[in-house]
Design an enzyme around this catalytic site. Structure first.
Site, mmCIF file in Angstrom:
data_model
loop_
_atom_site.group_PDB
_atom_site.id
_atom_site.type_symbol
_atom_site.label_atom_id
_atom_site.label_comp_id
_atom_site.label_asym_id
_atom_site.label_seq_id
_atom_site.Cartn_x
_atom_site.Cartn_y
_atom_site.Cartn_z
ATOM 1 C CG PHE A 91 43.953 4.909 -30.407
ATOM 2 C CD1 PHE A 91 44.483 5.518 -29.172
ATOM 3 C CD2 PHE A 91 44.691 4.487 -31.109
ATOM 4 C CE1 PHE A 91 46.061 5.409 -28.830
ATOM 5 C CE2 PHE A 91 46.412 4.234 -30.826
ATOM 6 C CZ PHE A 91 46.634 4.681 -29.922
ATOM 7 C CB SER A 94 45.572 3.827 -35.432
ATOM 8 O OG SER A 94 45.197 3.050 -34.176
ATOM 9 C CE LYS A 95 41.089 1.537 -31.529
ATOM 10 N NZ LYS A 95 41.605 0.089 -31.366
ATOM 11 N N PRO A 96 39.008 3.166 -37.182
ATOM 12 C CG PRO A 96 38.043 1.425 -38.072
ATOM 13 C CD PRO A 96 38.742 1.768 -37.002
ATOM 14 C CG LEU A 97 35.232 8.675 -36.669
ATOM 15 C CD1 LEU A 97 35.617 9.486 -37.932
ATOM 16 C CD2 LEU A 97 33.520 8.667 -36.321
#
Length: 365
Positions: free
Chosen positions: A183, A185-188
């Protein structure tokens, strides 16, 4: 000062040439479904996580569903998990007709407490699905030891922890199957929905690859019931553009998170990193008294905040049939009333972070 909770625009500007080139390569070859970028990103993700197999899927929620399906979870089974998580974790268990069995959290890490795990295991327990919440892995050393003793598979819900590690092993490689989300906004993150499943088990990898494409092992031949769970080629292309700088972004997250903690430890309960763990701070989450008033004060000072997650799963209307009322999991319930996440991303500069910290101190004063 306009403060972004997560600044995806800054990241895009930093990687614009690579991202644009990767997307245009897909537009040029036109293989929008299961194009060559999907296999390429799977190989790179597997190498990064340190596993034999990475299976790209359409989102983190389906990653959990596909993992559960590959393990044969179905009606009458039980899957142990935490009540302090996004609903997708419990939702996918219930969708298969299985029963989510909740275990309360360790209030320091917010992750499933292994000390409470064994008491929740029954003859119907088919899997254990801990969540690596906020960007720190659950205690898989302890969890796996209990699971191995009982012959139960473990699925890591690593939607927030990709890039974190435990005793030198990456999130995604710590259990029977690891799952993550891409998604935005996730770290990747990609530029839409995306996810992946990770495993060292050849047979499970084969099953998950078939399940994600309608249970198909070859064209129009379907040995198992599956679903449409494919990773989009353009999203794979975005991930390929982002992966070369991901290690640098993880390091920046660790640095920014540590700086937040040093500046805020005297005024709020800050994250505690467990022995052997690293933290990618998918959310930088503190605990405060009078949260609503603090959030309102911060909003007035121009600082956005969020709450992950205010209502534990056992108190959600969708799980009312389980009969687990207020007081069933007191530590998860207490955390849900006190946690608050601050702006966090790898491009957060010190001046902006100082402004956020000053606002938090003022709001708590």
């Amino acid at each position: 000062m306009s403060i972004q909770f997560i600044d995806l625009k800054a990241q895009y500007q930093h990687l614009k040439a690579d991202i644009d080139a990767r997307i245009h390569a897909v537009l040029d070859h036109g293989q929008y479904i299961m194009g060559p970028e999907v296999k390429e990103v799977e190989q790179q993700l597997a190498a990064y996580a340190g596993v034999k197999h990475a299976i790209g899927v359409c989102d983190g929620t389906k990653a959990l569903l596909i993992a559960l399906m590959a393990l044969g979870v179905g009606r009458g089974d039980e899957v142990i998990t935490t009540p302090f998580t996004f609903i997708a974790t419990g939702e996918m268990i219930a969708l298969l007709g299985a029963t989510p069995v909740f275990v309360d959290i360790d209030p320091i890490s917010y992750n499933l407490d292994p000390a409470l795990l064994e008491a929740a295991i029954t003859p119907r327990t088919k899997a254990i699905m801990p969540v690596s919440l906020y960007g720190q892995c659950a205690d898989f050393t302890a969890i796996n030891a209990i699971a191995d003793k009982h012959g139960i598979a473990v699925i890591e819900d690593g939607a927030q922890s990709f890039g974190a590690s435990q005793h030198g092993k990456k999130s995604g490689s710590l259990s029977t199957i690891g799952c993550t989300s891409f998604f935005p906004s996730k770290p990747l993150g990609c530029y839409g929905d995306g996810g992946a499943c990770f495993t060292n088990d050849d047979e499970l990898a084969k099953k998950m690859r078939e399940i994600r494409i309608h249970g198909q092992d070859r064209r129009y031949h379907h040995p198992v019931i599956g679903l449409n769970g494919r990773l989009d080629t353009i999203q794979a292309a975005v991930l390929l553009a982002k992966l070369p700088s991901f290690a640098d972004e993880v390091a920046a997250r660790e640095r920014i998170g540590a700086r937040y903690s040093a500046l805020l430890q005297d005024v709020a309960r800050v994250p505690v990193i467990g022995a052997g763990n690293t933290h990618v701070y998918a959310q930088y989450t503190i605990e405060v008294d009078n949260r609503e008033a603090v959030q309102k004060a911060l909003q007035e000072l121009g600082v956005p905040t969020a709450v992950h997650y205010p209502i534990p799963l056992h108190l959600q209307p969708a799980f009312a049939h389980l009969g687990l009322g207020e007081g069933s999991f007191p530590l998860a319930e207490a955390a849900g009333k006190r946690v608050m996440s601050l702006p966090m991303h790898p491009f957060l500069d010190e001046a902006t972070q100082d402004a956020i910290v000053a606002a938090v101190k003022k709001a708590l004063g």
